[in-house]
Design an enzyme around this catalytic site. Structure first.
Site, PDB file in Angstrom:
ATOM      1  N   GLY A  14       0.804  -1.232   0.000  1.00 12.36           N
ATOM      2  CA  GLY A  14       0.000   0.000   0.000  1.00 12.36           C
ATOM      3  C   GLY A  14       0.831   1.275   0.000  1.00 12.36           C
ATOM      4  O   GLY A  14       0.316   2.354   0.258  1.00 12.36           O
ATOM      5  N   LYS A  64       6.330  16.828  -3.665  1.00  7.22           N
ATOM      6  CA  LYS A  64       6.580  17.035  -2.232  1.00  7.22           C
ATOM      7  C   LYS A  64       7.674  18.080  -2.003  1.00  7.22           C
ATOM      8  O   LYS A  64       7.543  18.916  -1.104  1.00  7.22           O
ATOM      9  CB  LYS A  64       6.948  15.704  -1.577  1.00  7.22           C
ATOM     10  CG  LYS A  64       5.756  14.741  -1.510  1.00  7.22           C
ATOM     11  CD  LYS A  64       6.197  13.351  -1.088  1.00  7.22           C
ATOM     12  CE  LYS A  64       5.018  12.391  -0.957  1.00  7.22           C
ATOM     13  NZ  LYS A  64       5.435  10.990  -0.824  1.00  7.22           N
TER      14      LYS A  64
HETATM   15  P1  NDP Z   1      -7.122   5.143  -3.232  1.00 10.20           P
HETATM   16  O1  NDP Z   1      -7.058   5.052  -4.708  1.00 10.20           O
HETATM   17  O2  NDP Z   1      -6.967   3.906  -2.425  1.00 10.20           O
HETATM   18  O3  NDP Z   1      -8.537   5.791  -2.797  1.00 10.20           O
HETATM   19  C1  NDP Z   1      -9.146   6.852  -3.487  1.00 10.20           C
HETATM   20  C2  NDP Z   1     -10.564   7.027  -2.969  1.00 10.20           C
HETATM   21  O4  NDP Z   1     -11.132   8.194  -3.575  1.00 10.20           O
HETATM   22  C3  NDP Z   1     -11.503   5.880  -3.291  1.00 10.20           C
HETATM   23  O5  NDP Z   1     -12.415   5.678  -2.234  1.00 10.20           O
HETATM   24  C4  NDP Z   1     -12.263   6.375  -4.533  1.00 10.20           C
HETATM   25  O6  NDP Z   1     -13.581   5.862  -4.632  1.00 10.20           O
HETATM   26  C5  NDP Z   1     -12.333   7.857  -4.257  1.00 10.20           C
HETATM   27  N1  NDP Z   1     -12.362   8.649  -5.497  1.00 10.20           N
HETATM   28  C6  NDP Z   1     -11.360   8.785  -6.406  1.00 10.20           C
HETATM   29  N2  NDP Z   1     -11.754   9.611  -7.407  1.00 10.20           N
HETATM   30  C7  NDP Z   1     -13.009   9.989  -7.116  1.00 10.20           C
HETATM   31  C8  NDP Z   1     -13.954  10.833  -7.757  1.00 10.20           C
HETATM   32  N3  NDP Z   1     -13.686  11.435  -8.909  1.00 10.20           N
HETATM   33  N4  NDP Z   1     -15.172  11.022  -7.172  1.00 10.20           N
HETATM   34  C9  NDP Z   1     -15.463  10.416  -6.001  1.00 10.20           C
HETATM   35  N5  NDP Z   1     -14.590   9.604  -5.331  1.00 10.20           N
HETATM   36  C10 NDP Z   1     -13.396   9.395  -5.886  1.00 10.20           C
HETATM   37  O7  NDP Z   1      -6.016   6.244  -2.810  1.00 10.20           O
HETATM   38  P2  NDP Z   1      -5.202   6.334  -1.430  1.00 10.20           P
HETATM   39  O8  NDP Z   1      -6.157   6.203  -0.295  1.00 10.20           O
HETATM   40  O9  NDP Z   1      -4.000   5.480  -1.461  1.00 10.20           O
HETATM   41  O10 NDP Z   1      -4.627   7.838  -1.517  1.00 10.20           O
HETATM   42  C11 NDP Z   1      -5.465   8.935  -1.235  1.00 10.20           C
HETATM   43  C12 NDP Z   1      -4.614  10.202  -1.161  1.00 10.20           C
HETATM   44  O11 NDP Z   1      -3.673  10.082  -0.092  1.00 10.20           O
HETATM   45  C13 NDP Z   1      -3.783  10.511  -2.406  1.00 10.20           C
HETATM   46  O12 NDP Z   1      -3.731  11.903  -2.591  1.00 10.20           O
HETATM   47  C14 NDP Z   1      -2.394   9.996  -2.037  1.00 10.20           C
HETATM   48  O13 NDP Z   1      -1.360  10.639  -2.742  1.00 10.20           O
HETATM   49  C15 NDP Z   1      -2.364  10.376  -0.565  1.00 10.20           C
HETATM   50  N6  NDP Z   1      -1.397   9.655   0.251  1.00 10.20           N
HETATM   51  C16 NDP Z   1      -1.314   8.306   0.199  1.00 10.20           C
HETATM   52  C17 NDP Z   1      -0.404   7.643   0.990  1.00 10.20           C
HETATM   53  C18 NDP Z   1      -0.282   6.154   0.956  1.00 10.20           C
HETATM   54  O14 NDP Z   1       0.550   5.618   1.701  1.00 10.20           O
HETATM   55  N7  NDP Z   1      -1.067   5.451   0.140  1.00 10.20           N
HETATM   56  C19 NDP Z   1       0.475   8.365   1.905  1.00 10.20           C
HETATM   57  C20 NDP Z   1       0.298   9.799   1.908  1.00 10.20           C
HETATM   58  C21 NDP Z   1      -0.610  10.400   1.094  1.00 10.20           C
HETATM   59  P3  NDP Z   1     -13.865   4.268  -4.828  1.00 10.20           P
HETATM   60  O15 NDP Z   1     -13.539   3.650  -3.496  1.00 10.20           O
HETATM   61  O16 NDP Z   1     -15.299   4.189  -5.152  1.00 10.20           O
HETATM   62  O17 NDP Z   1     -12.938   3.838  -5.917  1.00 10.20           O
HETATM   63  N1  HSE Z   2       3.523   6.764  -2.906  1.00  5.13           N
HETATM   64  C1  HSE Z   2       3.946   7.632  -1.855  1.00  5.13           C
HETATM   65  C2  HSE Z   2       5.266   7.127  -1.319  1.00  5.13           C
HETATM   66  C3  HSE Z   2       2.881   7.650  -0.766  1.00  5.13           C
HETATM   67  O1  HSE Z   2       5.671   6.017  -1.665  1.00  5.13           O
HETATM   68  O2  HSE Z   2       5.918   7.840  -0.572  1.00  5.13           O
HETATM   69  C4  HSE Z   2       3.121   8.705   0.245  1.00  5.13           C
HETATM   70  O3  HSE Z   2       2.893   9.972  -0.275  1.00  5.13           O
END
Ligand code: NDP
Ligand code: HSE
Length: 431
Positions: free
Chosen positions: A187, A205
């Site tokens: 993840g 970033k």
């Molecule tokens: P995911 O792809 O797992 O989740 C995205 C969510 O947003 C899903 O629930 C999706 O809906 C919803 N979504 C996306 N597009 C739309 C839209 N157009 N309309 C309505 N709902 C929408 O992403 P992550 O949780 O991994 O990441 C989320 C954010 O956090 C990103 O900006 C990422 O860069 C940031 N982030 C992530 C980290 C990580 O470790 N993964 C660390 C730090 C920041 P559905 O469930 O129906 O598909």
């Molecule tokens: N894909 C990003 C990373 C998630 O690997 O650092 C955190 O922003």
């Protein structure tokens, strides 16, 4: 108890689902901190039919207006990712008088200054601790605790996926595809791994950090960027022989009224603190005139760490909603020139494939000398090491500090030499 502080989520994926469960688990503690309970209100997703743990079907919506119309929502948490519609939804939430908390480095890097202005105009706050460094508190310290400093440099490992990959390649000799798949399974990786491995995520970033550290705007496109896909197992082995490890380093410097920002795989001396930041750990080193060097280190991605930063911001603004704080003043950004990569100066590591014949090294050394680039060391690796054809060799040269333009001039000449088969890699070198 008093009226709840309402929290709505845009997104309930990897991170959003973890925020939902942490809100439920920590409900009593959070209520005690804020003086009012936190209440989950609406959750915006794409697929409204899917059952989601901890979320009532009546809370799920596919329409942003359901969130904006909900009078009980005081704080909107954006964890959808991507530029649009996330940016537009955040702007609409701010304009409707909601505080916004986001983990979205792309939107903050590209539109942070404009959104902060909207927040300021509407008397609400936009917080983005989770956008850089996952669980590491770095945005708040830069915005508050280091404010007395003239910050001159930020040097950081701010992509967990690539740091995880480079560490596994260094320690286990694992191959690129295998470690990328592992990082995705855990993840850490963005939905499209290109953003991680090509340094796009890290460029967002470091652009965000430039805004806070130097109070300037640096567009992500102005960050000189090289991903890790050019780094081979041989580069890693050669670096180790030179007493260095390779890290995807994001750097920004501010001097003489100009800023330079890069994201590049960089050789770092093994004794340097950043060389020991391994796996999914991130670290941000800040140099300030008063404090000297400070290093913030911790988990840079993943559900728990990211939720830690998101909920810190939620609790912070929830205290505003509960009436215990006044907003910080907004300071407009300065407009300064972003120094192009040709003007950056660094030591360099060069891996050059050659035919192993008399005079080759002398010609390469002359090309570097003519361009004003001074050689620090040379090692030749034969086919038993490189796996190359008989009669070929790889030269690994390191240089003293030289301007990017001088090195580029020398490499142009070297590239044209008959006995040179390839310029294998050119990486900056620290420590
Ligand atoms: P995911 O792809 O797992 O989740 C995205 C969510 O947003 C899903 O629930 C999706 O809906 C919803 N979504 C996306 N597009 C739309 C839209 N157009 N309309 C309505 N709902 C929408 O992403 P992550 O949780 O991994 O990441 C989320 C954010 O956090 C990103 O900006 C990422 O860069 C940031 N982030 C992530 C980290 C990580 O470790 N993964 C660390 C730090 C920041 P559905 O469930 O129906 O598909
Ligand atoms: N894909 C990003 C990373 C998630 O690997 O650092 C955190 O922003």
């Amino acid at each position: 108890m008093a009226n709840p502080v309402g929290v709505s989520l845009l997104g309930a994926g990897n991170i959003g689902s973890a925020v939902v469960s942490a809100l439920a688990r920590g409900a009593d503690r959070y209520a005690a901190r804020v003086g009012r309970p936190l209440e989950l209100r609406r959750v915006l997703v794409r697929d409204t039919q899917r059952a989601r743990a901890g979320i009532e079907p009546s809370q799920v919506t596919g329409d942003i207006d359901d969130v904006l119309r909900d009078e009980g929502t005081h704080v909107v948490v954006e964890v959808m990712g991507g530029e649009e519609p996330a940016r537009a939804y955040m702007e609409a939430a701010l304009r409707s008088g909601r505080h916004v908390v986001t983990a979205n480095k792309e939107v903050i890097a590209k539109h942070g200054a404009a959104l902060l202005q909207v927040a300021n105009d509407h008397g609400v706050r936009l917080l983005f601790e989770a956008s850089v460094g996952g669980g590491i508190p770095v945005i708040a310290p830069l915005s508050r605790d280091l404010l007395a400093n003239e910050v001159t440099a930020v040097t950081a490992i701010i992509n967990g996926t690539t740091n995880y990959m480079l560490t596994a390649m260094t320690q286990r000799g694992a191959d690129y595809a295998e470690v990328l798949a592992e990082a995705q399974r855990l993840g850490y990786a963005e939905p499209d791994p290109t953003a991680d491995v090509e340094g796009i995520d890290a460029a967002y970033k470091i652009a965000v950090l430039c805004g806070l550290a130097f109070n300037v705007d640096v567009a992500p496109a102005d960050v000189a960027r090289q991903g890790i896909s050019t780094v081979t197992a041989r580069d890693i082995a050669y670096a180790l022989q030179l007493g260095h490890v390779i890290k995807l380093l994001a750097r920004a410097r501010f001097a003489d009224g100009e800023v330079e920002a890069t994201v590049r795989p960089t050789l770092i001396g093994v004794q340097e603190p950043l060389a020991k930041v391994d796996g999914v750990l991130n670290a941000v080193q800040v140099e300030g005139d008063l404090v000297g060097r400070v290093l913030f280190e911790g988990p840079g991605a993943g559900q728990g760490p990211t939720t830690s930063s998101i909920l810190a911001d939620v609790l912070d603004v929830a205290q505003d909603v509960a009436g215990s704080r006044t907003p910080l003043p907004f300071i407009p950004r300065r407009q300064v020139r972003v120094r192009p990569p040709e003007e950056h100066s660094s030591r360099a590591y060069l891996r050059i494939g050659v035919r192993d014949e008399p005079g080759v090294l002398a010609r390469i050394a002359a090309a570097l000398g003519d361009a004003g680039v001074s050689i620090a060391s040379v090692i030749q690796f034969d086919p038993e090491v490189t796996g190359g054809e008989e009669g070929t060799a790889e030269l690994v040269l390191t240089t003293h500090r030289a301007p990017g333009a001088a090195l580029a001039r020398a490499l142009e000449q070297i590239r044209q030499m008959d006995a040179v088969t390839e310029i294998g890699n050119v990486l900056p070198m620290e420590g």
